[in-house]
Scaffold this motif. Sequence first.
Motif, short mmCIF file in Angstrom:
data_model
loop_
_atom_site.label_atom_id
_atom_site.label_comp_id
_atom_site.label_asym_id
_atom_site.label_seq_id
_atom_site.Cartn_x
_atom_site.Cartn_y
_atom_site.Cartn_z
N LEU A 50 0.82 -1.20 0.00
CA LEU A 50 0.00 0.00 0.00
C LEU A 50 0.86 1.25 0.00
CD1 LEU A 50 -2.52 -1.15 2.76
CD2 LEU A 50 -2.87 -1.23 0.30
N THR A 51 0.35 2.28 -0.66
CA THR A 51 1.00 3.58 -0.61
C THR A 51 0.62 4.27 0.70
OG1 THR A 51 -0.89 4.70 -1.64
CG2 THR A 51 0.78 3.75 -3.12
N ARG A 52 1.15 5.47 0.87
CA ARG A 52 0.83 6.23 2.08
C ARG A 52 -0.67 6.52 2.17
NH1 ARG A 52 3.84 9.09 5.70
NH2 ARG A 52 5.74 8.65 4.50
N GLN A 53 -1.34 6.51 1.01
CA GLN A 53 -2.79 6.76 0.99
C GLN A 53 -3.60 5.50 1.34
OE1 GLN A 53 -0.73 7.80 -1.58
NE2 GLN A 53 -0.62 9.81 -0.61
N GLY A 54 -2.94 4.40 1.59
CA GLY A 54 -3.66 3.19 1.95
C GLY A 54 -4.24 2.45 0.76
N LYS A 55 -3.75 2.73 -0.44
CA LYS A 55 -4.24 2.08 -1.65
C LYS A 55 -3.08 1.40 -2.37
CE LYS A 55 -8.58 3.60 -1.53
NZ LYS A 55 -9.75 2.71 -1.45
N VAL A 56 -3.44 0.39 -3.18
CA VAL A 56 -2.41 -0.26 -3.99
C VAL A 56 -2.03 0.65 -5.16
CG1 VAL A 56 -3.22 -2.57 -3.40
CG2 VAL A 56 -4.13 -1.45 -5.43
N ARG A 57 -0.81 0.45 -5.67
CA ARG A 57 -0.38 1.18 -6.86
C ARG A 57 -0.98 0.54 -8.12
NH1 ARG A 57 5.71 0.06 -6.05
NH2 ARG A 57 4.70 -1.95 -5.64
N SER A 58 -1.14 -0.77 -8.09
CA SER A 58 -1.74 -1.51 -9.19
C SER A 58 -2.19 -2.86 -8.64
CB SER A 58 -0.74 -1.73 -10.35
OG SER A 58 0.23 -2.71 -9.99
N ASP A 59 -2.87 -3.64 -9.47
CA ASP A 59 -3.34 -4.96 -9.03
C ASP A 59 -2.18 -5.89 -8.68
OD1 ASP A 59 -5.88 -4.09 -9.44
OD2 ASP A 59 -6.12 -5.03 -11.40
N HIS A 60 -0.99 -5.61 -9.20
CA HIS A 60 0.17 -6.46 -8.89
C HIS A 60 0.55 -6.39 -7.42
CE1 HIS A 60 0.89 -7.50 -13.04
NE2 HIS A 60 0.90 -6.23 -13.39
N ASP A 61 0.05 -5.38 -6.71
CA ASP A 61 0.43 -5.22 -5.30
C ASP A 61 -0.28 -6.21 -4.38
OD1 ASP A 61 2.26 -3.26 -5.76
OD2 ASP A 61 0.89 -1.59 -5.40
N LEU A 62 -1.19 -7.02 -4.91
CA LEU A 62 -1.74 -8.13 -4.15
C LEU A 62 -0.84 -9.34 -4.35
CD1 LEU A 62 -3.88 -9.62 -2.47
CD2 LEU A 62 -5.18 -9.98 -4.59
N VAL A 63 -0.21 -9.80 -3.29
CA VAL A 63 0.73 -10.93 -3.36
C VAL A 63 0.05 -12.12 -2.69
CG1 VAL A 63 3.06 -11.71 -2.83
CG2 VAL A 63 2.61 -9.27 -3.19
N PHE A 64 -0.21 -13.16 -3.49
CA PHE A 64 -0.90 -14.33 -2.96
C PHE A 64 -0.42 -15.55 -3.73
CE2 PHE A 64 -3.09 -12.96 -6.60
CZ PHE A 64 -4.02 -13.89 -7.03
N TYR A 65 -1.13 -16.70 -3.55
CA TYR A 65 -0.58 -17.95 -4.07
C TYR A 65 -0.46 -17.97 -5.59
CZ TYR A 65 -5.59 -18.94 -4.60
OH TYR A 65 -6.91 -18.88 -4.92
N ASN A 66 -1.27 -17.20 -6.32
CA ASN A 66 -1.16 -17.15 -7.78
C ASN A 66 -0.20 -16.06 -8.26
OD1 ASN A 66 -2.63 -19.31 -8.61
ND2 ASN A 66 -4.53 -18.19 -8.90
N HIS A 67 0.26 -15.23 -7.34
CA HIS A 67 1.22 -14.13 -7.66
C HIS A 67 2.11 -14.00 -6.42
CE1 HIS A 67 2.89 -10.43 -9.09
NE2 HIS A 67 2.25 -9.66 -8.23
N PRO A 68 3.01 -14.98 -6.21
CA PRO A 68 3.64 -15.14 -4.90
C PRO A 68 4.81 -14.21 -4.60
CG PRO A 68 4.37 -16.87 -6.38
CD PRO A 68 3.33 -16.08 -7.13
N HIS A 69 5.23 -13.36 -5.54
CA HIS A 69 6.38 -12.51 -5.25
C HIS A 69 6.26 -11.21 -6.02
CE1 HIS A 69 10.68 -11.16 -5.72
NE2 HIS A 69 10.55 -11.26 -4.42
N HIS A 70 6.48 -10.10 -5.30
CA HIS A 70 6.39 -8.79 -5.96
C HIS A 70 7.10 -7.75 -5.11
CE1 HIS A 70 4.88 -5.62 -8.51
NE2 HIS A 70 4.23 -5.05 -7.51
N ASP A 71 8.04 -7.05 -5.71
CA ASP A 71 8.70 -5.90 -5.09
C ASP A 71 9.19 -6.18 -3.67
OD1 ASP A 71 8.62 -4.32 -7.29
OD2 ASP A 71 7.00 -3.02 -6.62
N GLY A 72 9.88 -7.30 -3.48
CA GLY A 72 10.48 -7.60 -2.19
C GLY A 72 9.60 -8.31 -1.20
#
Length: 910
Positions: A780-802
């Motif tokens: 989440l950004t400082r505004q409490g929102k994701v930058r894009s849908d890629h910011d959801l990290v889960f079993y189908n998208h297990p790694h993103h930006d550290g």
Amino acid sequence: MASDQSRWWQPAIDASPEDGLALEAAAGQGQRFAELDALAARLLAAALNGQRVAAIVSGRGSQAADSVEVLGLSGPEKTWCADTFGVREQQRRGAWYLPQKFSVKAGSVNLPHLLRERPAHAMTLADDDTARVSVLEGADAVLLWTLLVPLFETLLEPVRVRAAGPAGSVEDQLQQWSGIEERYRSLGLHQDTLEAFRFGGGWGQLDRLGQQRARLELLDALAATDPLQLVTRRRIQQTQALMAGFAKKAKGKAGTALARRVLTRALQPVVSGYFAGDWLAVLDYLQVPPHPDEEVITALPEPRLYVGMSAQAADMASETGVPEGEIHAMLAAFVGGPTSLSPVEERAAALRNWWMSFDHAHAVQRPGMQSLWGLVDNEVMDLPWESHQGVAQQLYRQVLPASVNEQVNRLWQSMTLQRHPRSIVSNPRPHQLMAQAFGPALEFWHGIALTAWFVCEGPYSRTPLSGAPDYYSRPLTALRTAGCAVDEGLFEDLRVAEMGLGPHEEISHERAETQVDTPIGTFTMTSSLSSGSRREGFERLRDIITRHRRAWTEQYLDAYLEQRWRSALEDVARAHHRFVAAKGRPPTLIQFAQVATSAANQWTGGDLGALYTAIGEPPAAQQQHPARLLPDDALLFAHRVYTALGGAPVDSELRMNQPEEAQRQWQLSRLAVESLRYVQLCEALGHPPAPKQFGAQRLAWPWPGGEVEGWPIFQHTIADLIGTSPATATDRDVTQTALGGQYDRGDALDKGSNALLRVEPVTVRLIATGAPVDVSAVLLTRQGKVRSDHDLVFYNHPHHDGVRTGGDTVTADLVEIPGDVHTVAVITSIDLEAQPTAVFDRHTAWRAEIAQPCGNRLSFEPTPFASGETVAIAVEIYRHGSDWKVRAVGQGYNTGLKGLVTDLGVSIEV
């Protein structure tokens, strides 16, 4: 080197960019950046006017790395960049800290182009434009990572913040925009540039077209500013941070500092970007001498392997006059074995011996015999709950000579666990480890022989022979790379032979005939169940493959096996040298195990000390050799555990009529296979593992009480079979509740409280009882929102930006998280597909355990929920100034995971 004691840079540390540049120029240090500044300014101007300045070439395959290219460079500029930013060139100047894996956000530098060409979708396209470079090789990647991406992220921060949407309190938003305005002011940008973007500037009243126009106006304003001004002011800000870091460490009489003490993760890109990775250039810029203990390593030693010396014993004896027997005795003492033959040589010889028996088994195969699927142990261990058609577990026991099997069992019977390298433990599957050591040659030649069998003898083949080059492309490519390519004539011979095979003949089972009386007479109705087809002609295919396999063996086998062990050992040696160059000291045993375990398991029986000897390095510590607890026949042992836990064979009738019982039997079979790892941990630890050490939460426990009830049963079953106690005096009571009985809980956090974290990886593990849960994370950004849908990290998208998820755990590498990410929210949600009616309540609860390598241990257990919640934000990892903190949140929601992440700005289907 100059020794100006006035230290021109000390007053520059806290100066404005304009004053800092003036001090730099007065000291005669500004001109060193002229070529770099000019290049960066030209690329910035091109980008702001709508040109693409970076391109990504995606790697082929899930394991392949991407590559990046900076566009529009002239020939001389490419040459200059290669010398300045090339990885090998920077390493020759001492920059051994360069990461082996990282991501390049090319979308950041292409965002101006996208805003002008695709304004409606620019942000989404930019977020997708990321290269995942697994091995840092290209100069362009270093130029982007160190210099261009940070520059563009600073200039286009207002666009990204507004795209993320408002969040947080008014005070938070005012603070954020105050920081953005200060950064713009320091770059010499007029404050009117942010008129439409700043807080309270009316952004929310603009429609979509109005917002697009505002973004373009910002680009135009940036493009109208002298790009050299923007580049140089950004540069002095980065070097000011380097000055401050140096001043902090430059203490004592020397008045200077060691590079490895100054160069934090944040400052390493500064040295690579502005000083070509050259620490001596940094010292010259600061006009200070090197530290007396400074050692700039410009090249790593070439790997030198101590393998194969026994074959040289006769020559050594002739040259030295020492009897050959004494030479062998000295070599045996050196390699630490009973003979002068090194562990690596012994295993290479065993692989040659095994190959001859393998070759004979395939050469005499004929129709009517059992298939050879199972001759190579490369399949998942199969227990009786369900059998795979065609595969025979441990077929090598029936087909290969006993002496060959005994040799494999002896040489590959032990291994080291990467997380527990202080002990050498039993290996439950020596034939599988042997096959891994053999590598792609075995994968291909065994695979192509099985393909020929199943094409002819059925019931079906995964590929026709004409498709074999594509189907086996991975091992074939590896063999070409090793210089041991398979003759292309093999595939032409097989293609022609396949065309001459007999017609397809249906394979039928359960044939039945029934007499049917009708008014017009009696008929016989015949029914059968088909299970594939076969074709005549297997022997022709077999002989073609045998001929080519034996030709390959004669030409390449010895060289191939040497290439296998040599490349594995040289990779370990280089990793060891790289660590020493970067850290100034050799790795510990645990650090060495991270890069050496695989090679040790395949070539030295898991003995890291023998591997140290093979690469010519002193061992960091001695490994223990605990008593073997695992029986020789691991498959039989797993079967016995399965039966003792209540396992029974499962047939199609049970799967059809009692699917829940079939599912329970599958879960028991998985526990039985995992019992082998449990016994390995018993050997490694010296006592039975706790549930946390074993990873019990990863598994399903098919008892009414779940893990709480199943864990003691599992422990006692294994203890009875191996003749040990299920617990020791040093163990905690593992029969407590699933949440209360875990190890290492650390300091407990109350809801809403927080704790300071070290800036290093942090792991959050969610331990639940009463229902299966999924674990995910949202950036989440400082505004409490994701930058894009890629910011959801889960079993189908297990790694993103550290941030990475795996099983019940979220790991966040705080050093790698981008600057525009303020918070990582760790979420736990009930798996409603597995248990549709479950909710979090006093029967279904969770606890978070937070850990860091430095030893930080925290835990948080909320009070039971009572409002039908199925998802909860467990904890938040968030920035606090230049530090990071973790907050115990424990906020539940009854909207499900999809509802929660939608509120956070995610628009994908979950």
